[in-house]
Design an enzyme around this catalytic site. Structure first.
Site, PDB file in Angstrom:
ATOM      1  N   TYR A 111       0.832  -1.201   0.000  1.00 54.91           N
ATOM      2  CA  TYR A 111       0.000   0.000   0.000  1.00 54.91           C
ATOM      3  C   TYR A 111       0.870   1.257   0.000  1.00 54.91           C
ATOM      4  O   TYR A 111       0.710   2.132  -0.863  1.00 54.91           O
ATOM      5  CB  TYR A 111      -0.932   0.015   1.209  1.00 54.91           C
ATOM      6  CG  TYR A 111      -1.867   1.204   1.210  1.00 54.91           C
ATOM      7  CD1 TYR A 111      -2.917   1.271   0.309  1.00 54.91           C
ATOM      8  CD2 TYR A 111      -1.693   2.264   2.104  1.00 54.91           C
ATOM      9  CE1 TYR A 111      -3.775   2.364   0.279  1.00 54.91           C
ATOM     10  CE2 TYR A 111      -2.546   3.352   2.091  1.00 54.91           C
ATOM     11  CZ  TYR A 111      -3.583   3.407   1.185  1.00 54.91           C
ATOM     12  OH  TYR A 111      -4.414   4.502   1.159  1.00 54.91           O
ATOM     13  N   LYS A 126       1.161   3.761  -3.264  1.00 54.28           N
ATOM     14  CA  LYS A 126       0.693   5.140  -3.145  1.00 54.28           C
ATOM     15  C   LYS A 126       1.811   6.131  -3.438  1.00 54.28           C
ATOM     16  O   LYS A 126       1.578   7.192  -4.031  1.00 54.28           O
ATOM     17  CB  LYS A 126       0.111   5.391  -1.755  1.00 54.28           C
ATOM     18  CG  LYS A 126      -1.138   4.597  -1.420  1.00 54.28           C
ATOM     19  CD  LYS A 126      -2.305   4.953  -2.314  1.00 54.28           C
ATOM     20  CE  LYS A 126      -3.003   6.218  -1.891  1.00 54.28           C
ATOM     21  NZ  LYS A 126      -4.260   6.462  -2.662  1.00 54.28           N
TER      22      LYS A 126
END
Length: 353
Positions: A153, A157
């Site tokens: 994640y 991102k």
């Protein structure tokens, strides 16, 4: 006054819905929402004020069609995959995460540029810096390097954020808002997870010292930041090419946050027991093995969770204050009360069925 066209990806999600509400509240924007699961006609509060379109950010051709019809001046991209369980703290199962978070962002960026949009606001995450799990982060600012995250994640991102910021030009202004963990009504992660510790009998236990500070943010405050960013990119463009941390500006220990939530449900731990970080790490390791042997991944304890939970995790929001004029209007205490009351109603409704 002519309304400004704004298109929001993921506008039916937890954050997206709050952003739509904040935009409509100003009465300055004409809003189009794209989502993989838009609501049925007439089933949403915003039915008469928002155009909903079904679209997948991984379908570049479909996106281009929707964008060319909507012709937004500014695009807000909130869509993202957030892994749960043990996958949250690892690179395991990274392919779908990178596909949506990186390739999906690339597709939305391209569609935005091709339709003539003038601005692009990306919902980034505090994890682009803080998911380097073995390090403490105390009041860090946006000068801190990204790309070092240990998780799918955080890394996805960071890559997507770089795509957005590198696309910034005089005619296409882009910025990124790095949100802290978000809580609020309809929150599916923070409040429900903390509340579940009551039934699981886990409320007496404190991981590590229990004194390390961490950042959180109420959903309406994040929505306000998005509206401010849209206005900035349309007008002064001082946010163009910039990434900014968005939090409640009230670092708190995880223990204090949990106790505040539990009190809203009438629960106070009868005793407290500290579990040293090293012991907690080995317990997490054992829990992971148990999970692997049983073929389940729904464990609350893992090595990643222990490392993350025992570190300092807070940032400075000075840049957002200065550039956007951002000021959290809902305090941490007030936001927790609103969120817990909403979750209590949901629990009561379930029990009546």
């Amino acid at each position: 006054m002519e309304q400004i066209r704004v298109l929001i990806t993921g506008g039916c999600g937890f954050l997206g819905t709050a952003v739509v509400s904040a935009l409509l509240e100003t009465k300055r924007f004409e809003v189009t929402v794209i989502d993989i699961n838009p609501p049925s006609l007439g089933s949403t509060t915003f039915a008469n004020d928002v155009r909903y379109v079904r679209a997948n950010v991984l379908d570049a051709e479909a996106l281009q069609k929707v964008f060319s019809e909507a012709r937004p001046a500014v695009v807000i991209h909130t869509v993202g995959v957030y892994p749960l369980g043990m996958r949250r703290y690892s690179m395991k199962g990274k392919e779908p995460v990178f596909r949506v978070n990186v390739e999906g962002t690339r597709n939305v960026l391209q569609a935005a540029k091709e339709c003539g949009a003038k601005g692009f606001v990306y919902t980034s995450s505090i994890t682009v810096v803080l998911d380097e799990l073995d390090k403490d982060f105390r009041s860090v600012d946006e000068e801190w390097p990204t790309g070092r995250a240990h998780t799918s994640y955080g890394l996805s991102k960071a890559i997507a954020e770089e795509l957005v910021l590198s696309a910034n030009t005089h005619d296409f202004a882009t910025c990124a808002l790095r949100s802290a963990p978000i809580f609020g009504p309809n929150d599916a992660a923070c409040i429900p997870t903390i509340h579940s510790c009551i039934a699981a009998g886990q409320t007496p236990f404190i991981l590590g010292t229990g004194t390390n500070l961490q950042d959180f943010v109420y959903v309406d405050n994040v929505a306000d930041a998005h509206v401010l960013a849209v206005a900035n990119l349309i007008n002064s463009q001082t946010a163009a090419g910039e990434a900014m941390f968005i939090t409640n500006g009230e670092p708190v220990t995880a223990r204090d946050l949990c106790i505040a939530v539990w009190k809203e449900f009438g629960h106070v731990p009868k005793f407290q027991m500290r579990i040293p970080e090293t012991l907690a790490w080995w317990m997490g390791y054992a829990a992971e093995w148990t999970s692997w042997l049983s073929g389940t991944e729904g464990v609350l304890l893992s090595r990643g969770m222990v490392s993350d939970g025992c570190r300092e995790r807070y940032v400075s929001i000075s840049k957002a204050r200065q550039i956007l004029g951002y000021k959290p209007r809902v305090s941490l205490e007030e936001g927790l009360k609103i969120s817990c009351q909403h979750y209590q109603k949901k629990i009561s409704q379930r029990s009546k069925r």
